[in-house]
Design a protein around this motif. Sequence first.
Motif, short mmCIF file in Angstrom:
data_model
loop_
_atom_site.label_atom_id
_atom_site.label_comp_id
_atom_site.label_asym_id
_atom_site.label_seq_id
_atom_site.Cartn_x
_atom_site.Cartn_y
_atom_site.Cartn_z
N SER A 174 0.85 -1.20 0.00
CA SER A 174 0.00 0.00 0.00
C SER A 174 0.88 1.24 0.00
N LYS A 175 0.59 2.18 -0.90
CA LYS A 175 1.43 3.37 -1.04
C LYS A 175 1.17 4.43 0.03
N GLU A 176 0.11 4.26 0.76
CA GLU A 176 -0.30 5.32 1.69
C GLU A 176 0.67 5.45 2.86
N ASN A 177 1.15 6.69 3.09
CA ASN A 177 2.03 6.98 4.22
C ASN A 177 3.29 6.11 4.26
#
Length: 451
Positions: free
Chosen positions: A70-73
């Motif tokens: 997941s690219k988030e944060n």
Amino acid sequence: MKDLNQIQTFYFVGIGGIGMSALARYFKMQGKAVFGYDKTPTDLTDELIAEGIPVSFIDEISEIQKEVISKENILVVYTPAIPKGNKILNYFVTKDFHIVKRAELLGEVSKNTLCLAVAGTHGKTTTSAILGHLLAECNMPVTAFLGGIAENYNSNFIYKGSEITVVEADEFDRSFLQLRPDIACITSMDADHLDIYGDAAEIENAFRTFAQLVQKEENVFIKRDLPLDGMTVAIEESADYEAQNVKIKDGAYLFDLKTPNGILENLIFHLPGRHNLSNAIMALGMAILAGSPTDCLPKALASFKGVKRRFSYKIKSEELVLIDDYAHHPTEIDALFQAVDEMYPNDHKQIVFQPHLFSRTRDFGEGFAKSLSQFDEVVLLDIYPAREEPIEGITSEWLLNQIDARQKRVVFKSALTEVLLKSKCRIKLLVGAGDIGAEVNKITQKLKNEA
């Protein structure tokens, strides 16, 4: 770059690198999720895994942990030493992850602190380790990111607070221009990394640009003979910070330090070599300018044990002295010889040297030959390629032919212990920046068993 407080997960491509692992430890300590990849398991990666940082050694996308996909944060950090064909790094690039070089991240970590940056083609790691130790021992709120394993901490990371940072300002790839130091020093600026800079003039220009990043000229410490402006440092030569009354007793330096504000008397420093003494003066000057109480500095300096692979004694007895050192440039080998000859002037000396990089061996072949010829016996290993492809005609045999030593030879690593045992030289040195370091403990144990 995003606010680091908003980033929850860090992935380090090349996490086993000495500078990368220090940053990984820092963010793990900050409560972040930290993961990484490296090509080969080492003692350092073993330690990271033991500290709760998962490390993969297979360059396949399937090895990337699901928490990272997941690219988030998430921030991906890489080092220029990673080959262009690395699958994991290329996956992050093609999927538009937020990616930064190690140097950029180091600049971001240190920008809101009192940043003390140590630059120079030689001496960065020892100087920054001394400086970090001085500040820590004087109860200053310091975080130090080191390019080597400090013996006092058995780590490349010192944490006593977050108001001050000590960082190594690496000239490779002009990385140090990402920093914004408040106080800096330049230990040396000999020609090196000519594959990046082209010639000596360009590397001098880069150091000059780095020095100009510091707002106050009086906050830059330089060796007395460098063509830069700043506070000068020297040993028994007129300078702003000068070691005076230098003596050697029981393998340690005894000296007084003259500063612009007075004299610190009866200092003791245990690392051999006048280059190391110069590094100590740099560190003392920076610590004083950073606000360290001067009354605690003598005890702090005397307690500094050194950095692994920087004139590290592995065996020290009447029959045998075995020293491990990271030197990989002619100037560093000259400094190493000066140190060992000052401590053991009447003993024969054998050096085992592993050249590092084909380009460096080619560019400084004459200098290496001259430096190595000072030793009684010279043993060369094959050139360690690191990030490079071979260069036609540049081999250890090519370098050996230029060396003027009583005894000289090229050997395989597998034959090293036998060669060392057969030599009658009491002083033996294992030297280089490649994988010779991985052989040191094994060789040390075998030599002890034969003693």
